[in-house]
Design a protein around this motif. Structure first.
Motif, PDB file in Angstrom:
ATOM      1  N   THR A 170       0.835  -1.199   0.000  1.00 15.53           N
ATOM      2  CA  THR A 170       0.000   0.000   0.000  1.00 15.53           C
ATOM      3  C   THR A 170       0.872   1.253   0.000  1.00 15.53           C
ATOM      4  O   THR A 170       1.722   1.408   0.880  1.00 15.53           O
ATOM      5  CB  THR A 170      -0.892   0.043   1.269  1.00 15.53           C
ATOM      6  N   VAL A 171       0.663   2.107  -0.986  1.00 12.97           N
ATOM      7  CA  VAL A 171       1.364   3.395  -0.998  1.00 12.97           C
ATOM      8  C   VAL A 171       0.642   4.319  -0.028  1.00 12.97           C
ATOM      9  O   VAL A 171      -0.580   4.493  -0.106  1.00 12.97           O
ATOM     10  CB  VAL A 171       1.395   3.998  -2.418  1.00 12.97           C
ATOM     11  N   ILE A 172       1.387   4.884   0.915  1.00 11.84           N
ATOM     12  CA  ILE A 172       0.769   5.708   1.970  1.00 11.84           C
ATOM     13  C   ILE A 172       1.270   7.139   1.976  1.00 11.84           C
ATOM     14  O   ILE A 172       0.783   7.955   2.755  1.00 11.84           O
ATOM     15  CB  ILE A 172       1.018   5.103   3.367  1.00 11.84           C
ATOM     16  N   GLY A 173       2.251   7.454   1.132  1.00  9.27           N
ATOM     17  CA  GLY A 173       2.759   8.823   1.163  1.00  9.27           C
ATOM     18  C   GLY A 173       3.950   8.995   0.250  1.00  9.27           C
ATOM     19  O   GLY A 173       4.169   8.178  -0.654  1.00  9.27           O
ATOM     20  N   GLU A 174       4.724  10.041   0.508  1.00 14.22           N
ATOM     21  CA  GLU A 174       5.884  10.307  -0.341  1.00 14.22           C
ATOM     22  C   GLU A 174       7.001  10.988   0.442  1.00 14.22           C
ATOM     23  O   GLU A 174       6.777  11.580   1.496  1.00 14.22           O
ATOM     24  CB  GLU A 174       5.473  11.175  -1.534  1.00 14.22           C
TER      25      GLU A 174
END
Lengths: 353, 353
Positions: free
Chosen positions: A317-321
């Motif tokens: 899961t991509v949750i930010g940068e």
């Protein structure tokens, strides 16, 4: 090495009734240090490895080296600090003592190989409990490709288990300092389940059997992401950490080491439905700061990130940068607005904020 | 890895008066885990090694491997079990925690390389004491060629220091199983001095300054025989152990692993004149069973043994021989007559015979 105990702390006399004792209640003080080592060596020696030269029973373990990158990590679990024997079985203790170290090797993208175990036990510990602990450790060691090749044992007032784990890796480690501005930040699996499990155990909460079992396993039998770490390295990911202190704290470690800031969107943080069901609004806090998830947090440019989803069998899961900014600063966005994240996650010695 | 402390054992609140505190009495609870790690990393990072890829500050340490035999050992020192802070300075604790591991690498004929340190500390420990411990460890690490490349720290009721040490060796290890019938048995240095030092410290005995200093150092600042172990291996010696449990116990380990018996002549066991002077008849018992000498015991045919004396700068004393017989049985000859040696030396968990 074994050292003189101060005599006023000497263990109790060997039980005079041992001839009649039932084996299952034998104490380590009856078996003695060398008997215990022999017993544990028998449990550990089932693994085979063509490179191993000397395992348990000499001054040091020895194996044939190679030109790969060598990895080494160490971690201790101490009674009444990291675990309570009121809520943790001995099997679970053995499993977890190895798991926390496997997770560190996984977080470098490496393959684990050899483990040493330093074991401190009160003399009145049941021998059966110690063998159960070793069986729990072997239950994770064997499928992970780990041989337990040495260690030491000693008498102590509290149980503690320290594992040192050695592994190797291809070039292309996942390091805390490898993040770049613009990288996406992703995590494997679900976060907060371990903290929810600890909450259930310490507050003696009751849930339906499936939920109870899931939460207990999340806290006491975590399965480190060893294959996933190696797959990430092979796909070109270069920044990673395992989530042990807590999501925001561990992302902060990556950000600080990489000289960057980071942004996380709270709504994207993956929380298991059972945890959300059981703990409601508290679930997100557990996912952000609970720690001991032993999932991987990693960063990569979008193109590489897309490839990792196909390569990993677990949820990604991509949750930010990662962003240019004050090194180590993590900004949490909730409902589109920045929320003061504070210091989150576990830090030893300090009182929690 | 850092894990949730149970909250009822949480460390005390950060001192509100810290702005006025003198730095030298800062507690680790004020500095916090991450501050402490940063401080210790600064002390440890003075060593340089061309093969080291990642030192303190990531999930695992990493270095470039080679084809040599890899060695690994682990040992813990636990407060009130292995040492008392009433009689041991923090510098001495750091020195000794590394020394006991160096001695295991020496006993294989290896060269030490990298160390990991797992440190458990009560939260009210003075930061100065922790840095003193690290300085003590570095004082031995640097001349020994050891880089401290990682570890973990946690809060705990008692101080414990676990060191895992990695090294490498040429082929031709000194193993416990390498003894052959007819081999001479020899030891480096003097035996019993460490036990004499422990006796002096625990019974608060007073001696002249030179004797007191010698005994204290023998117990708390042992200098492991690292160069000697490598020289023995190069000269063709193939059986060795370090004397940690006690001469007769450790010779028993070699005998048992080699499937042999052993004979020792009591009058030949090297006892330092200062120990004989200070402890009289008790001195021999200390030398036979006191342990923690961190000298090397090794066996070799007479021809090879003669060569080792020239190669080693320290005293080398032949004290007996390996014989066919019951595996592990050690016969002590005193005034030409066998004396029941009993079980001697330190064994954890058991009451001493």
């Amino acid at each position: 090495m074994a050292s003189p105990l101060f005599l006023d702390r000497a263990p109790p006399l060997r039980s005079p009734g041992r001839g009649y004792a039932i084996i299952s209640v034998m104490k380590v003080s009856e078996l003695g240090e060398f008997g215990l080592i022999e017993l544990l060596a028998g449990i550990a020696s089932r693994q085979r490895d063509g490179r191993l030269i000397i395992g348990i029973g000499d001054d040091a373990a020895a194996w044939r080296g190679d030109g790969a990158v060598q990895l080494a990590t160490i971690d201790s679990l101490i009674e009444k600090v990291h675990f309570s024997l009121k809520t943790t079985t001995w099997e679970e203790l053995g499993w977890k003592a190895l798991a926390v170290n496997l997770s560190d090797i996984a977080a470098m993208g490496g393959a684990p190989g050899y483990a040493l175990v330093s074991l401190a036990l009160p003399p009145d510990t049941d021998v059966d409990n110690v063998t159960a602990m070793y069986r729990g450790m072997m239950a994770l060691a064997e499928p992970s490709g780990v041989a337990v090749v040495g260690g030491d044992t000693c008498a102590a007032p509290l149980v503690s288990v320290t594992v040192a784990l050695f592994g190797s890796a291809a070039d292309g480690l996942l390091t805390r300092s490898g993040a770049r501005p613009g990288d996406q930040v992703a995590v494997t699996g679900y976060l907060g389940s371990s903290a929810a499990g600890l909450e259930m155990l310490t507050r003696q909460l009751r849930f339906d059997p499936a939920t109870g079992d899931y939460l207990r396993r999340a806290h006491l039998r975590p399965v480190p992401r060893v294959a996933e770490g190696q797959a990430l390295s092979a796909r070109g990911v270069r920044a990673g950490i395992d989530i042990s202190d807590g999501l925001l704290a561990d992302l902060g470690h990556v950000a600080a080491s990489s000289g960057l800031g980071a942004r996380v969107t709270a709504e994207q943080v993956p929380v298991h439905p059972a945890v959300r069901e059981a703990f409601g609004e508290q679930a997100l806090e557990m996912a952000l700061g609970g720690g001991e998830d032993y999932e991987l947090l990693f960063t990569a440019p979008a193109g590489i990130m897309d490839g990792t989803r196909a390569a990993l069998a677990c949820p990604v899961t991509v949750i930010g940068e990662m962003v240019a900014g004050k090194a180590g600063e993590v900004c949490l966005l909730e409902k589109g607005r920045p929320r003061a994240a504070g210091r989150r996650g576990w830090e030893h010695f300090r009182t929690q904020a």
